[in-house]
Design a protein around this motif. Structure first.
Motif, PDB file in Angstrom:
ATOM      1  N   LEU A   1      38.800  13.503  30.904  1.00 25.26           N
ATOM      2  CA  LEU A   1      38.834  12.246  30.528  1.00 25.26           C
ATOM      3  C   LEU A   1      38.502  11.401  31.807  1.00 25.26           C
ATOM      4  N   THR A   2      37.199  11.171  32.004  1.00 28.95           N
ATOM      5  CA  THR A   2      37.030  10.449  33.424  1.00 28.95           C
ATOM      6  C   THR A   2      35.555  10.208  33.560  1.00 28.95           C
ATOM      7  N   ARG A   3      35.146   9.701  34.720  1.00 32.44           N
ATOM      8  CA  ARG A   3      33.549   9.320  34.764  1.00 32.44           C
ATOM      9  C   ARG A   3      32.955  10.320  35.573  1.00 32.44           C
ATOM     10  N   TYR A   4      31.777  10.592  35.046  1.00 33.32           N
ATOM     11  CA  TYR A   4      31.023  11.860  35.750  1.00 33.32           C
ATOM     12  C   TYR A   4      29.626  11.236  36.293  1.00 33.32           C
TER      13      TYR A   4
ATOM     14  N   ARG B   1      36.580  18.135  19.759  1.00 30.13           N
ATOM     15  CA  ARG B   1      35.247  17.328  19.866  1.00 30.13           C
ATOM     16  C   ARG B   1      35.103  16.563  21.346  1.00 30.13           C
ATOM     17  N   ILE B   2      34.003  16.061  21.585  1.00 29.60           N
ATOM     18  CA  ILE B   2      33.726  15.426  22.881  1.00 29.60           C
ATOM     19  C   ILE B   2      33.300  14.029  22.397  1.00 29.60           C
ATOM     20  N   SER B   3      33.520  13.063  23.015  1.00 31.38           N
ATOM     21  CA  SER B   3      33.134  11.546  22.652  1.00 31.38           C
ATOM     22  C   SER B   3      32.997  11.080  24.251  1.00 31.38           C
ATOM     23  N   GLY B   4      31.606  10.351  24.427  1.00 28.27           N
ATOM     24  CA  GLY B   4      31.442   9.573  25.594  1.00 28.27           C
ATOM     25  C   GLY B   4      30.370   8.694  25.484  1.00 28.27           C
ATOM     26  N   ARG B   5      29.950   8.309  26.772  1.00 25.34           N
ATOM     27  CA  ARG B   5      28.872   7.235  26.695  1.00 25.34           C
ATOM     28  C   ARG B   5      28.253   7.443  28.093  1.00 25.34           C
ATOM     29  N   PHE B   6      26.982   6.994  28.307  1.00 24.29           N
ATOM     30  CA  PHE B   6      26.235   7.021  29.489  1.00 24.29           C
ATOM     31  C   PHE B   6      25.289   5.853  29.852  1.00 24.29           C
ATOM     32  N   ALA B   7      25.206   5.610  30.886  1.00 22.65           N
ATOM     33  CA  ALA B   7      23.988   4.481  31.160  1.00 22.65           C
ATOM     34  C   ALA B   7      23.379   5.002  32.569  1.00 22.65           C
ATOM     35  N   VAL B   8      22.182   5.142  32.815  1.00 20.40           N
ATOM     36  CA  VAL B   8      21.513   6.129  33.657  1.00 20.40           C
ATOM     37  C   VAL B   8      20.177   5.533  33.647  1.00 20.40           C
ATOM     38  N   THR B   9      19.394   5.705  35.038  1.00 16.38           N
ATOM     39  CA  THR B   9      18.197   5.463  35.173  1.00 16.38           C
ATOM     40  C   THR B   9      17.434   6.778  35.341  1.00 16.38           C
ATOM     41  N   LEU B  10      16.296   6.693  34.356  1.00 19.55           N
ATOM     42  CA  LEU B  10      15.593   7.914  34.261  1.00 19.55           C
ATOM     43  C   LEU B  10      14.208   7.855  35.137  1.00 19.55           C
TER      44      LEU B  10
ATOM     45  N   HIS C   1      29.532  10.964  19.839  1.00 19.50           N
ATOM     46  CA  HIS C   1      30.830  10.514  19.320  1.00 19.50           C
ATOM     47  C   HIS C   1      31.216  11.787  18.432  1.00 19.50           C
ATOM     48  N   GLY C   2      32.284  12.221  18.695  1.00 19.77           N
ATOM     49  CA  GLY C   2      33.038  13.093  17.667  1.00 19.77           C
ATOM     50  C   GLY C   2      32.221  14.493  17.537  1.00 19.77           C
ATOM     51  N   ILE C   3      31.494  14.873  18.564  1.00 19.65           N
ATOM     52  CA  ILE C   3      30.650  16.060  18.853  1.00 19.65           C
ATOM     53  C   ILE C   3      31.651  17.374  18.706  1.00 19.65           C
ATOM     54  N   PRO C   4      31.474  18.053  17.696  1.00 17.83           N
ATOM     55  CA  PRO C   4      32.366  19.262  17.801  1.00 17.83           C
ATOM     56  C   PRO C   4      31.969  20.273  18.787  1.00 17.83           C
ATOM     57  N   ILE C   5      33.002  20.824  19.692  1.00 15.72           N
ATOM     58  CA  ILE C   5      32.724  21.735  20.752  1.00 15.72           C
ATOM     59  C   ILE C   5      32.780  23.187  20.424  1.00 15.72           C
TER      60      ILE C   5
END
Length: 209
Positions: A111-114, A159-168, A184-188
């Protein structure tokens, strides 16, 4: 020498993740509005990161800022290997797809920032993220990779939940887009050992230029 996008696409090809149970798919469909996707050109400010969209259980929801709009909500799936320690979230439908690939730290630190990390060979040291987007239109195909930004994981169990903000950056044209999203709530799904072994081999440094 393997580029970042090359590594991402190799890993994606090696991970044919199952789509999950019918119950999980029905649960995801039952929440929120129907999927909406726009890929038309737009004069949006490419220097401003879009706001995070509202999460939707079982989906990756994203929006872009820039000359080309890529936005929508797509059913997502996740697959994980412990060796090598990595997880990918894939969301796609005909014409558009997003991949979020995470290099995982120790189990108690996930549970961290990647941060988005660009490497020429192999996989970056964890925690690290790679994000890729593919877009197909009538007579054109676009392949984007994230050059900077981060993925934040705030839920990680079955399940995994997270968010991203990136430059493509688009590989051929150098077109730049800001891209923000939530999964959000994606089964692993824990992937078979043989698939994980192939991923590990694909990410190992190669002497071939």
């Amino acid at each position: 020498m393997k580029t970042l996008l090359g590594s991402v696409l190799v890993v994606t090809a090696l991970l044919p993740i199952a789509c999950g149970s019918d119950a999980a798919r029905e649960e995801a469909r039952g929440e929120g509005s129907e999927t909406a996707v726009s890929t038309e050109s737009s004069p949006a400010d490419s220097t401003r990161m879009p706001d995070y969209p509202e999460p939707r259980r079982g989906y990756l929801v994203a929006r872009s800022g820039g000359e080309r709009e890529i936005s929508g909500a797509w059913e997502a799936r996740a697959g994980m290997c412990e060796t090598p320690p990595m997880l990918e979230v894939v969301a796609e439908q005909p014409g558009v797809g997003t991949l979020v690939l995470l290099q995982l730290p120790q189990a108690d630190s996930r549970l961290t920032r990647y941060p988005v990390t660009v490497v020429d060979v192999g996989a970056p040291a964890p925690p690290a993220a790679q994000v890729a987007v593919q877009l197909f239109q009538e007579r054109a195909a676009y392949a984007y990779q994230a050059l900077e930004g981060e993925v934040e994981v705030y839920g990680f169990d079955e399940r995994i939940s997270g968010r991203f903000a990136v430059t493509l950056r688009e590989i051929s044209s150098d077109e730049s887009l800001r891209y923000a999203g939530v999964f959000h709530g994606i089964p692993i799904e824990v992937l078979p050992e043989e698939q994980c072994r192939q991923v590990q081999e694909a990410l190992e440094p190669s002497d071939t230029l």
